[in-house]
Design a protein around this motif. Structure first.
Motif, mmCIF file in Angstrom:
data_model
loop_
_atom_site.group_PDB
_atom_site.id
_atom_site.type_symbol
_atom_site.label_atom_id
_atom_site.label_comp_id
_atom_site.label_asym_id
_atom_site.label_seq_id
_atom_site.Cartn_x
_atom_site.Cartn_y
_atom_site.Cartn_z
ATOM 1 N N ASP A 34 0.831 -1.093 -0.059
ATOM 2 C CA ASP A 34 0.043 -0.051 0.006
ATOM 3 C C ASP A 34 1.004 1.236 -0.091
ATOM 4 O O ASP A 34 0.564 2.165 -0.497
ATOM 5 N N VAL A 35 1.970 1.321 0.772
ATOM 6 C CA VAL A 35 2.827 2.375 0.807
ATOM 7 C C VAL A 35 3.488 2.765 -0.520
ATOM 8 O O VAL A 35 3.534 3.830 -1.073
ATOM 9 N N VAL A 36 3.745 1.590 -1.242
ATOM 10 C CA VAL A 36 4.430 1.584 -2.439
ATOM 11 C C VAL A 36 3.459 2.035 -3.528
ATOM 12 O O VAL A 36 3.882 2.932 -4.446
ATOM 13 N N TYR A 37 2.426 1.618 -3.640
ATOM 14 C CA TYR A 37 1.106 1.985 -4.246
ATOM 15 C C TYR A 37 0.907 3.559 -4.433
ATOM 16 O O TYR A 37 0.841 4.238 -5.203
ATOM 17 N N ASP A 38 0.751 4.073 -2.975
ATOM 18 C CA ASP A 38 0.551 5.647 -2.759
ATOM 19 C C ASP A 38 1.849 6.294 -3.463
ATOM 20 O O ASP A 38 1.596 7.274 -4.063
ATOM 21 N N TYR A 39 3.118 5.755 -3.184
ATOM 22 C CA TYR A 39 4.289 6.630 -3.768
ATOM 23 C C TYR A 39 4.219 6.667 -5.144
ATOM 24 O O TYR A 39 4.615 7.830 -5.904
ATOM 25 N N VAL A 40 3.948 5.652 -5.842
ATOM 26 C CA VAL A 40 3.740 5.550 -7.406
ATOM 27 C C VAL A 40 2.615 6.391 -7.981
ATOM 28 O O VAL A 40 2.731 7.081 -8.888
ATOM 29 N N TYR A 41 1.478 6.050 -7.408
ATOM 30 C CA TYR A 41 0.573 6.493 -8.188
ATOM 31 C C TYR A 41 -0.554 7.770 -7.515
ATOM 32 O O TYR A 41 -1.052 8.316 -8.398
ATOM 33 N N LEU A 42 -0.249 7.937 -6.259
ATOM 34 C CA LEU A 42 -1.176 9.119 -5.716
ATOM 35 C C LEU A 42 -0.354 10.492 -5.678
ATOM 36 O O LEU A 42 0.735 10.287 -5.068
ATOM 37 N N ARG A 43 -0.723 11.495 -6.071
ATOM 38 C CA ARG A 43 -0.076 12.820 -5.827
ATOM 39 C C ARG A 43 -1.324 13.675 -5.566
ATOM 40 O O ARG A 43 -2.250 13.683 -6.073
#
Length: 91
Positions: A34-43
């Motif tokens: 979840d942390v990696v997903y947030d870093y890659v996709y959420l801005r």
């Protein structure tokens, strides 16, 4: 819009490439999915002053951290991005 590169001076926007928000920090290798997903996709879509990464491909090929108002395009600061020629800027 013109950007003042700390190495080359003031240049046309066409020499630079926008790379996005400079604030997200790469998660640790053992971070959860979840942390990696947030870093890659959420801005955040900030309307106002934000720090951005730019690449000066038409000049010194340095990575820059630009502080810019996204509403007015006013640039208040430009500095070498950490680990991307910061030593050159201090000379």
């Amino acid at each position: 819009m013109r950007i003042t590169c700390p190495f080359c001076g003031e240049r046309e926007l066409g020499e630079f490439t926008y790379l996005g928000d400079a604030k997200p920090v790469r998660p640790a290798a053992d971070a959860g999915e979840d942390v990696v997903y947030d870093y890659v996709y959420l801005r955040d879509n900030i309307a106002g002053v934000m720090s951005e990464n730019w690449y000066h491909g038409g000049g010194c090929r340095a990575w820059l951290k630009v502080t810019r108002n996204t509403l007015t395009h006013e640039i208040s600061a430009v500095e070498a991005a950490a680990g991307a020629g910061a030593r050159q800027a201090s000379k």
